[in-house]
Enzyme design. Structure first.
Site, mmCIF file in Angstrom:
data_model
loop_
_atom_site.group_PDB
_atom_site.id
_atom_site.type_symbol
_atom_site.label_atom_id
_atom_site.label_comp_id
_atom_site.label_asym_id
_atom_site.label_seq_id
_atom_site.Cartn_x
_atom_site.Cartn_y
_atom_site.Cartn_z
ATOM 1 N N ASP A 76 -4.405 0.642 -16.353
ATOM 2 C CA ASP A 76 -4.255 -0.812 -16.337
ATOM 3 C C ASP A 76 -5.567 -1.458 -16.775
ATOM 4 O O ASP A 76 -6.037 -2.413 -16.169
ATOM 5 C CB ASP A 76 -3.825 -1.285 -14.936
ATOM 6 C CG ASP A 76 -3.473 -2.768 -14.912
ATOM 7 O OD1 ASP A 76 -3.350 -3.382 -15.995
ATOM 8 O OD2 ASP A 76 -3.326 -3.320 -13.806
ATOM 9 N N ASN A 118 -6.804 -5.107 -3.748
ATOM 10 C CA ASN A 118 -5.468 -4.736 -3.295
ATOM 11 C C ASN A 118 -5.134 -3.264 -3.484
ATOM 12 O O ASN A 118 -4.417 -2.676 -2.692
ATOM 13 C CB ASN A 118 -4.443 -5.591 -4.033
ATOM 14 C CG ASN A 118 -3.027 -5.267 -3.620
ATOM 15 O OD1 ASN A 118 -2.637 -5.462 -2.479
ATOM 16 N ND2 ASN A 118 -2.246 -4.706 -4.546
ATOM 17 N N GLN A 185 -1.393 2.670 -9.300
ATOM 18 C CA GLN A 185 -2.276 1.773 -8.538
ATOM 19 C C GLN A 185 -1.785 1.637 -7.097
ATOM 20 O O GLN A 185 -1.234 0.593 -6.716
ATOM 21 C CB GLN A 185 -2.312 0.388 -9.203
ATOM 22 C CG GLN A 185 -3.037 0.382 -10.534
ATOM 23 C CD GLN A 185 -2.719 -0.875 -11.340
ATOM 24 O OE1 GLN A 185 -1.562 -1.136 -11.672
ATOM 25 N NE2 GLN A 185 -3.730 -1.632 -11.675
ATOM 26 N N ASP A 187 -1.517 0.755 -3.305
ATOM 27 C CA ASP A 187 -2.113 -0.341 -2.520
ATOM 28 C C ASP A 187 -2.912 0.202 -1.341
ATOM 29 O O ASP A 187 -2.441 1.089 -0.611
ATOM 30 C CB ASP A 187 -1.000 -1.238 -1.953
ATOM 31 C CG ASP A 187 -0.576 -2.315 -2.933
ATOM 32 O OD1 ASP A 187 -0.616 -2.054 -4.152
ATOM 33 O OD2 ASP A 187 -0.181 -3.401 -2.473
ATOM 34 N N ARG A 215 -14.075 -12.644 -8.592
ATOM 35 C CA ARG A 215 -12.674 -13.035 -8.775
ATOM 36 C C ARG A 215 -11.887 -12.054 -7.921
ATOM 37 O O ARG A 215 -12.022 -10.831 -8.090
ATOM 38 C CB ARG A 215 -12.258 -12.920 -10.225
ATOM 39 C CG ARG A 215 -10.739 -13.019 -10.447
ATOM 40 C CD ARG A 215 -10.406 -12.641 -11.859
ATOM 41 N NE ARG A 215 -9.004 -12.703 -12.208
ATOM 42 C CZ ARG A 215 -8.139 -11.683 -12.116
ATOM 43 N NH1 ARG A 215 -8.531 -10.519 -11.641
ATOM 44 N NH2 ARG A 215 -6.891 -11.825 -12.500
ATOM 45 N N ASP A 217 -8.910 -10.238 -7.351
ATOM 46 C CA ASP A 217 -7.707 -9.843 -8.085
ATOM 47 C C ASP A 217 -6.519 -9.711 -7.138
ATOM 48 O O ASP A 217 -6.645 -9.123 -6.054
ATOM 49 C CB ASP A 217 -7.991 -8.494 -8.765
ATOM 50 C CG ASP A 217 -6.816 -7.999 -9.563
ATOM 51 O OD1 ASP A 217 -6.433 -8.683 -10.519
ATOM 52 O OD2 ASP A 217 -6.276 -6.923 -9.222
ATOM 53 N N GLU A 259 -7.259 -15.065 -7.447
ATOM 54 C CA GLU A 259 -6.171 -14.913 -8.405
ATOM 55 C C GLU A 259 -4.893 -14.753 -7.598
ATOM 56 O O GLU A 259 -4.611 -13.685 -7.061
ATOM 57 C CB GLU A 259 -6.347 -13.691 -9.313
ATOM 58 C CG GLU A 259 -5.342 -13.716 -10.445
ATOM 59 C CD GLU A 259 -4.565 -12.431 -10.687
ATOM 60 O OE1 GLU A 259 -3.830 -12.363 -11.686
ATOM 61 O OE2 GLU A 259 -4.655 -11.481 -9.886
HETATM 62 C C1 GLC Z 1 -4.168 -9.010 -12.044
HETATM 63 C C2 GLC Z 1 -4.858 -8.785 -13.365
HETATM 64 C C3 GLC Z 1 -4.009 -7.914 -14.231
HETATM 65 C C4 GLC Z 1 -3.756 -6.603 -13.523
HETATM 66 C C5 GLC Z 1 -3.188 -6.831 -12.123
HETATM 67 C C6 GLC Z 1 -3.245 -5.589 -11.305
HETATM 68 O O1 GLC Z 1 -2.997 -9.728 -12.189
HETATM 69 O O2 GLC Z 1 -5.152 -10.013 -13.973
HETATM 70 O O3 GLC Z 1 -4.582 -7.691 -15.482
HETATM 71 O O4 GLC Z 1 -2.878 -5.826 -14.264
HETATM 72 O O5 GLC Z 1 -3.932 -7.795 -11.410
HETATM 73 O O6 GLC Z 1 -4.566 -5.289 -10.943
#
Ligand code: GLC
Length: 562
Positions: A76, A118, A185, A187, A215, A217, A259
């Site tokens: 990712d 996360n 990914q 959690d 930031r 995420d 975000e």
């Molecule tokens: C956020 C990021 C994105 C990523 C996702 C998982 O939304 O902006 O690019 O794929 O998180 O980490």
């Protein structure tokens, strides 16, 4: 907040002082990989980014948000972190990062890094240890496991084009693990105090190096609870509060930028003064495009009218585009369909619930519309975030997989590889854009610097003008009564500054009568050319605007008469 002011006494920043630096910031989102390659291996790196700091300073940006640059298998694009406290070898070394940070700071540019709270990569040693650990042990419980894929059934899948479920079976663990994004990914489990500890250590690492903020995420998804959407749970807010006080007590004026792709009322919960300093305005963003398409101010006006209250120290982060798809999650299904039809008629341009295009192609490469959207980005309440390359109107490549089409190499010049790298073109991390209207031979920094009327030079002027008026970053915002729905008009006020913004969303000439009675006697002064218009009198103020035109006026006290 209160705690910090007590603890720091006289050194605490009074509200409204210049220490609320993020309110006046111009943020530039940059990807190390695709910005500038210093060593000719086809991948951008920190040395390359450092070399380009003069360009960024000249552009006028005051903060960089750097996409994840940590060791990662790049499933990712780095949001799958395999080691939180190092630099991906393709990007250089920690030393390179430190030099970059020092050089940015020397130029008055702050640096915000991505903190991926996360989830980790499945290659992270924490996950490798967890899947082999005894079920129920604290190491196993670094992640979220289940014997069935039936828990949290009501939670939506975000990457719906790629993942059928938020659970994936792990044969090593003999259990399912939870993931809100790709199955690579997993959690982290924030119910485990050891995870908090581990993350706070990561936070300390970067704070001690001197980064100016994070930031956060995908921040809504830290906790899971049965029977909920598992987004923005009270436990998640509690964690963020703990993170904020941890940082504030030790490091002072650093910032947290959320975000969270959530409705405004939800976002406001992050912005009450004791959690995040800023949050991306996901609900406003698609409505800017909707308003432009409908040639009607209402989608924007509605957001401004219903803006929930946020703490005086908090701020919206505004954006038109970023490294992801243009997310259409915060609009109704009908509006989404309308936006897809308008901006992505080609299904190849669509991904998940969004559009994988850059700003210029989205706007049909129409300079007037690009300027109008930037004028809104830079004048609506909040801090603007520019996506790298959009300042020169870069194109995209919708045939690249996932969201890579909007992450192609920065176009520096008409030279080989757009001046991004000296590598064999076949070795580049991503192909440069050669789509005719956006070809790097035509769209590049060097050519635009040499042309006074280029988009780049226009953006520089826009940024410079914005920086002269604190009202843009800090002022109140009042919608004005305008008798023409194609026109959006509002004022921004701070101290003795009053800025009037008038924008024509239509592709035709429009006239408008504005009720400016509160400003009787004031003189509108154009912020770009300093020319003055007739003073505001008793009648509604009449203005005409060209197609997609806009004005930024300072309403200045008129000459005292009589
Ligand atoms: C956020 C990021 C994105 C990523 C996702 C998982 O939304 O902006 O690019 O794929 O998180 O980490």
């Amino acid at each position: 907040m209160a705690r910090r002011q007590e603890a720091r006494g006289a050194t605490a920043a009074p509200a409204g002082s210049s220490t609320l630096w993020y309110k006046d910031a111009i943020i530039y989102e940059v990807h190390v990989r695709t910005f500038y390659d210093s060593d000719g291996d086809g991948y951008g790196d920190f040395r390359g980014l450092t070399e380009k700091l003069d360009y960024l300073q000249d552009l006028g940006v005051t903060a960089l948000w750097v996409l994840p640059f940590y060791p990662s298998p790049w499933v990712d694009d780095g949001y799958d972190v395999a080691d939180y406290t190092d630099v991906h070898p393709a990007y250089g070394t920690l030393r390179d990062f430190k030099r970059f940070l020092a050089e940015a700071h020397r130029r008055g540019i702050r640096v915000i890094t991505d903190l991926v709270l996360n989830h980790t990569s499945d290659q992270h040693p924490w996950f490798q240890r967890a899947r082999r650990a005894r079920p129920g042990s604290r190491w196993r419980d670094f992640y979220v496991w289940s014997d069935t894929p039936d828990r949290y059934r009501q939670v939506r899948v975000i990457f719906q084009d790629f993942e059928p479920s938020n659970w994936t079976w792990d044969p090593v663990a003999g259990a399912y693990y939870w993931h809100r994004f790709y199955k690579h990914q997993p959690d982290l489990n924030y119910d485990n105090p050891l995870v908090w500890k581990a993350m706070f250590r990561v936070v300390d690492f970067w704070m001690k190096l001197g980064v100016d903020g994070f930031r956060l995420d995908a921040v809504p998804y830290l906790f899971e609870r049965e029977g909920t959407s598992c987004a923005g749970l009270p436990e998640t807010h509690e964690f963020i509060r703990a993170l904020r006080s941890h940082i504030e007590e030790r490091y002072g004026e650093r910032i947290l930028l959320a975000e969270a792709n959530e409705p405004a009322a939800e976002l406001a919960r992050y912005l009450q003064g004791d959690e995040c300093h800023m949050a991306f305005h996901f609900p406003l963003m698609p409505r800017l495009y909707l308003a432009l398409h409908r040639e009607d101010r209402e989608p924007i006006a509605a957001v401004l009218r219903d803006e929930p209250a946020i703490a005086p120290t908090s701020q919206w982060a505004l954006f038109l585009r970023n490294h992801d798809e243009l997310s259409l999650e915060m609009v109704t299904p009908e509006e989404r369909e309308e936006l897809w039809q308008a901006y992505a008629p080609d299904p190849q341009a669509r991904i998940n619930l969004g559009i994988r295009r850059r700003l210029a192609p989205l706007l049909g490469n129409d300079r007037r519309r690009i300027e109008l959207m930037n004028a809104l980005l830079f004048s609506l309440p909040g801090t603007p975030v520019i996506y790298y390359g959009d300042e020169i109107g870069m194109g995209d490549n919708i045939y690249l997989p996932d969201r890579h089409g909007v992450r192609t190499p920065m176009q520096w010049s008409a030279d080989r590889n757009a001046g991004f790298s000296r590598a064999n073109p076949q070795r580049l991390c991503a192909p440069v854009v050669v789509d005719p209207p956006f070809h790097y031979e035509a769209v590049n920094v060097e050519a635009q610097l040499a042309s006074p009327d280029s988009l780049l030079n226009w953006m520089k002027r826009l940024i410079a003008v914005r920086k002269r008026y604190k009202a843009f970053g800090r002022g109140t915002c009042e919608l004005l009564d305008a008798d023409n729905r194609h026109i959006l008009a509002f004022t921004r006020r701070y101290g003795d500054e009053t800025v009037l913004v008038v924008a024509n969303l239509s592709r035709f000439v429009q006239g408008v009568r504005l009720n400016l009675s509160t400003y009787r006697g004031r003189v509108p002064v154009d912020l770009f050319g300093r020319s003055t218009l007739p003073p505001v009198g008793d009648d509604p103020y009449f203005l005409t605007l060209g197609p997609h035109g806009f004005y930024w006026f300072a309403l200045e006290p008129g000459p005292v008469s009589g």
